[in-house]
Scaffold this motif. Structure first.
Motif, PDB file in Angstrom:
ATOM      1  N   GLU A  66     -17.775   1.029  -4.566  1.00  0.00           N
ATOM      2  CA  GLU A  66     -18.318  -0.316  -4.756  1.00  0.00           C
ATOM      3  C   GLU A  66     -17.301  -1.373  -4.313  1.00  0.00           C
ATOM      4  N   SER A  67     -16.040  -1.135  -4.654  1.00  0.00           N
ATOM      5  CA  SER A  67     -14.992  -2.091  -4.300  1.00  0.00           C
ATOM      6  C   SER A  67     -14.786  -2.141  -2.787  1.00  0.00           C
ATOM      7  N   LEU A  68     -14.798  -0.995  -2.136  1.00  0.00           N
ATOM      8  CA  LEU A  68     -14.645  -0.956  -0.678  1.00  0.00           C
ATOM      9  C   LEU A  68     -15.831  -1.631   0.008  1.00  0.00           C
ATOM     10  N   ALA A  69     -17.024  -1.450  -0.543  1.00  0.00           N
ATOM     11  CA  ALA A  69     -18.199  -2.110   0.020  1.00  0.00           C
ATOM     12  C   ALA A  69     -18.090  -3.625  -0.139  1.00  0.00           C
ATOM     13  N   THR A  70     -17.552  -4.056  -1.257  1.00  0.00           N
ATOM     14  CA  THR A  70     -17.400  -5.484  -1.526  1.00  0.00           C
ATOM     15  C   THR A  70     -16.521  -6.161  -0.483  1.00  0.00           C
ATOM     16  N   VAL A  71     -15.472  -5.468  -0.027  1.00  0.00           N
ATOM     17  CA  VAL A  71     -14.560  -6.062   0.966  1.00  0.00           C
ATOM     18  C   VAL A  71     -14.867  -5.606   2.389  1.00  0.00           C
ATOM     19  N   GLY A  72     -16.005  -4.925   2.576  1.00  0.00           N
ATOM     20  CA  GLY A  72     -16.440  -4.548   3.918  1.00  0.00           C
ATOM     21  C   GLY A  72     -15.689  -3.396   4.548  1.00  0.00           C
ATOM     22  N   LEU A  73     -15.230  -2.439   3.723  1.00  0.00           N
ATOM     23  CA  LEU A  73     -14.467  -1.303   4.256  1.00  0.00           C
ATOM     24  C   LEU A  73     -15.175   0.029   4.042  1.00  0.00           C
ATOM     25  N   GLN A  74     -16.478  -0.007   3.751  1.00  0.00           N
ATOM     26  CA  GLN A  74     -17.187   1.251   3.580  1.00  0.00           C
ATOM     27  C   GLN A  74     -17.112   2.066   4.880  1.00  0.00           C
ATOM     28  N   GLY A  75     -16.910   3.364   4.737  1.00  0.00           N
ATOM     29  CA  GLY A  75     -16.774   4.243   5.893  1.00  0.00           C
ATOM     30  C   GLY A  75     -15.333   4.482   6.307  1.00  0.00           C
ATOM     31  N   LEU A  76     -14.399   3.724   5.717  1.00  0.00           N
ATOM     32  CA  LEU A  76     -12.986   3.878   6.070  1.00  0.00           C
ATOM     33  C   LEU A  76     -12.176   4.496   4.940  1.00  0.00           C
ATOM     34  N   GLU A  77     -12.869   5.065   3.937  1.00  0.00           N
ATOM     35  CA  GLU A  77     -12.155   5.524   2.738  1.00  0.00           C
ATOM     36  C   GLU A  77     -11.164   6.649   3.014  1.00  0.00           C
ATOM     37  N   LYS A  78     -11.373   7.441   4.060  1.00  0.00           N
ATOM     38  CA  LYS A  78     -10.456   8.550   4.363  1.00  0.00           C
ATOM     39  C   LYS A  78      -9.431   8.192   5.431  1.00  0.00           C
ATOM     40  N   VAL A 125      -9.918 -14.282   6.872  1.00  0.00           N
ATOM     41  CA  VAL A 125      -9.695 -13.552   5.626  1.00  0.00           C
ATOM     42  C   VAL A 125      -9.660 -14.505   4.436  1.00  0.00           C
ATOM     43  N   ARG A 126      -9.124 -15.710   4.621  1.00  0.00           N
ATOM     44  CA  ARG A 126      -9.093 -16.664   3.503  1.00  0.00           C
ATOM     45  C   ARG A 126     -10.508 -17.069   3.110  1.00  0.00           C
ATOM     46  N   GLU A 127     -11.404 -17.160   4.090  1.00  0.00           N
ATOM     47  CA  GLU A 127     -12.804 -17.476   3.784  1.00  0.00           C
ATOM     48  C   GLU A 127     -13.460 -16.320   3.034  1.00  0.00           C
ATOM     49  N   GLU A 128     -13.108 -15.096   3.414  1.00  0.00           N
ATOM     50  CA  GLU A 128     -13.645 -13.924   2.723  1.00  0.00           C
ATOM     51  C   GLU A 128     -13.149 -13.872   1.278  1.00  0.00           C
ATOM     52  N   ILE A 129     -11.855 -14.165   1.085  1.00  0.00           N
ATOM     53  CA  ILE A 129     -11.287 -14.173  -0.275  1.00  0.00           C
ATOM     54  C   ILE A 129     -11.979 -15.233  -1.121  1.00  0.00           C
ATOM     55  N   SER A 185      -5.768  -2.179  10.816  1.00  0.00           N
ATOM     56  CA  SER A 185      -5.231  -3.464  11.266  1.00  0.00           C
ATOM     57  C   SER A 185      -4.676  -4.223  10.066  1.00  0.00           C
ATOM     58  N   GLY A 186      -3.957  -5.322  10.352  1.00  0.00           N
ATOM     59  CA  GLY A 186      -3.403  -6.122   9.266  1.00  0.00           C
ATOM     60  C   GLY A 186      -4.476  -6.664   8.336  1.00  0.00           C
ATOM     61  N   GLY A 187      -5.597  -7.130   8.921  1.00  0.00           N
ATOM     62  CA  GLY A 187      -6.690  -7.648   8.110  1.00  0.00           C
ATOM     63  C   GLY A 187      -7.320  -6.575   7.245  1.00  0.00           C
ATOM     64  N   GLN A 188      -7.461  -5.352   7.799  1.00  0.00           N
ATOM     65  CA  GLN A 188      -8.022  -4.248   7.021  1.00  0.00           C
ATOM     66  C   GLN A 188      -7.085  -3.832   5.894  1.00  0.00           C
ATOM     67  N   GLN A 189      -5.780  -3.810   6.163  1.00  0.00           N
ATOM     68  CA  GLN A 189      -4.814  -3.475   5.109  1.00  0.00           C
ATOM     69  C   GLN A 189      -4.880  -4.494   3.972  1.00  0.00           C
ATOM     70  N   LEU A 202       0.850  -1.201   0.000  1.00  0.00           N
ATOM     71  CA  LEU A 202       0.000   0.000   0.000  1.00  0.00           C
ATOM     72  C   LEU A 202       0.881   1.245   0.000  1.00  0.00           C
ATOM     73  N   PHE A 203       0.370   2.321  -0.587  1.00  0.00           N
ATOM     74  CA  PHE A 203       1.099   3.589  -0.594  1.00  0.00           C
ATOM     75  C   PHE A 203       0.871   4.291   0.744  1.00  0.00           C
ATOM     76  N   PRO A 204       1.923   4.493   1.552  1.00  0.00           N
ATOM     77  CA  PRO A 204       1.733   5.033   2.904  1.00  0.00           C
ATOM     78  C   PRO A 204       1.293   6.500   2.926  1.00  0.00           C
ATOM     79  N   HIS A 205       1.571   7.254   1.841  1.00  0.00           N
ATOM     80  CA  HIS A 205       1.213   8.668   1.810  1.00  0.00           C
ATOM     81  C   HIS A 205      -0.201   8.890   1.281  1.00  0.00           C
ATOM     82  N   MET A 206      -0.914   7.807   0.957  1.00  0.00           N
ATOM     83  CA  MET A 206      -2.282   7.914   0.451  1.00  0.00           C
ATOM     84  C   MET A 206      -3.251   7.281   1.439  1.00  0.00           C
ATOM     85  N   ASP A 207      -4.470   7.815   1.502  1.00  0.00           N
ATOM     86  CA  ASP A 207      -5.488   7.196   2.350  1.00  0.00           C
ATOM     87  C   ASP A 207      -6.089   5.993   1.623  1.00  0.00           C
TER      88      ASP A 207
END
Length: 272
Positions: free
Chosen positions: A44-56, A100-104, A63-67, A14-19
């Motif tokens: 749409e992609s963030l919603a697919t992986v359950g990260l909606q609301g964390l875009e900023k 996470v493997r089950e989610e993938i 966490s490691g799982g979120q990354q 991941l790019f550390p200087h980007m949100d």
């Protein structure tokens, strides 16, 4: 972008200087998508992986799982025809790794994206794959479904690599379907085998019996839902995994007899 291939890296990359939003949007920006399309596809992609609301959110606040999910969203947002995974869960702890493997797996099935997943974790390979390719020294040792590789390995290497197994010298008489292990004989049927063989024995196929192969307990480990044993026999050492309550309590040095369930054994040519 022209290849329609994206990759999820072991280190997330991941790019550390980007949100979060900017990381997921990067590929779309390089592809010169419109601002409206980028906004829609990223969300749409963030919603697919359950990260909606964390875009900023900054990536170092995740966490490691979120990354790992951000890295997955960044790959999915490009709508690839082929998705590559390079040891994507090796930096996660055991419990999170399983989740996470089950989610993938669920995402891959729901989105129907052809995926190649590289891993040294045998359990992970079996759990996540439709087809497994086992490699040995740069060569393909066997290709098959997880069930085929586990129950019918074509070599000792594959049998030992996919799950745990014990290997015993035996003699098989195909005319009478008789399998001889020292003084112990059992009925078993397998086409294409005869004479001197190696018996592959999965730990869950071993059970105590009043009449069976004589063995001596080397060690026993109670693990809650299972008890793991290591036995010594004249044919070699045997690993066993017993399930359920009410198992006899054997200790080191105790003499027992063992029998084997057909579903957990398979014959290989001797020394293969």
């Amino acid at each position: 972008n022209l290849r329609d291939v994206t990759m999820v890296f072991q280190s997330y990359a991941l790019f550390p200087h980007m949100d979060v939003f900017e990381n997921v949007a990067y590929g779309l920006q390089v592809a010169r998508k419109s601002k409206a399309d980028i906004e829609r596809q990223v969300m749409e992609s963030l919603a697919t992986v359950g990260l909606q609301g964390l875009e900023k959110r900054a990536t170092n606040e995740l966490s490691g799982g979120q990354q790992q999910r951000v890295a997955l969203a960044r790959a999915l947002v490009m709508q690839p025809k082929l998705l590559l995974f390079d040891e994507p869960l090796s930096n996660l702890d055991a419990k999170l790794r399983k989740r996470v493997r089950e989610e993938i797996r669920d995402l891959q099935q729901n989105l129907a994206i052809t995926s190649i997943y590289v891993t040294h974790d045998q359990e992970e390979a079996l759990a996540i794959s439709d087809v497994v390719v086992v490699m040995n020294d740069g060569h393909i040792a066997q290709i098959g479904s997880p069930f085929e590789l586990y129950t019918k390995p074509q070599s000792r290497f594959v049998a030992d690599f996919i799950g745990s197994a014990s290997f015993l010298d035996a003699v098989y008489d195909s005319s009478s379907n008789s399998l001889q292990l020292g003084d112990y004989s059992m009925t078993y049927s397998q086409e294409g085998m005869d004479g001197d063989v190696t018996l592959m024995l999965r730990p869950e196929a071993v059970e105590f019996s009043s009449e069976g192969l004589a063995a001596t307990v080397i060690s026993s480990s109670y693990l809650g839902s299972t008890t793991d044993y290591l036995f010594n026999t004249v044919q070699g050492e045997i690993e066993a995994q017993m399930f359920g309550e009410g198992l006899p309590e054997y200790k080191r040095g105790d003499n027992v007899k063992l029998s084997f369930k057909d579903a957990g054994i398979y014959l290989l040519p001797r020394n293969v």
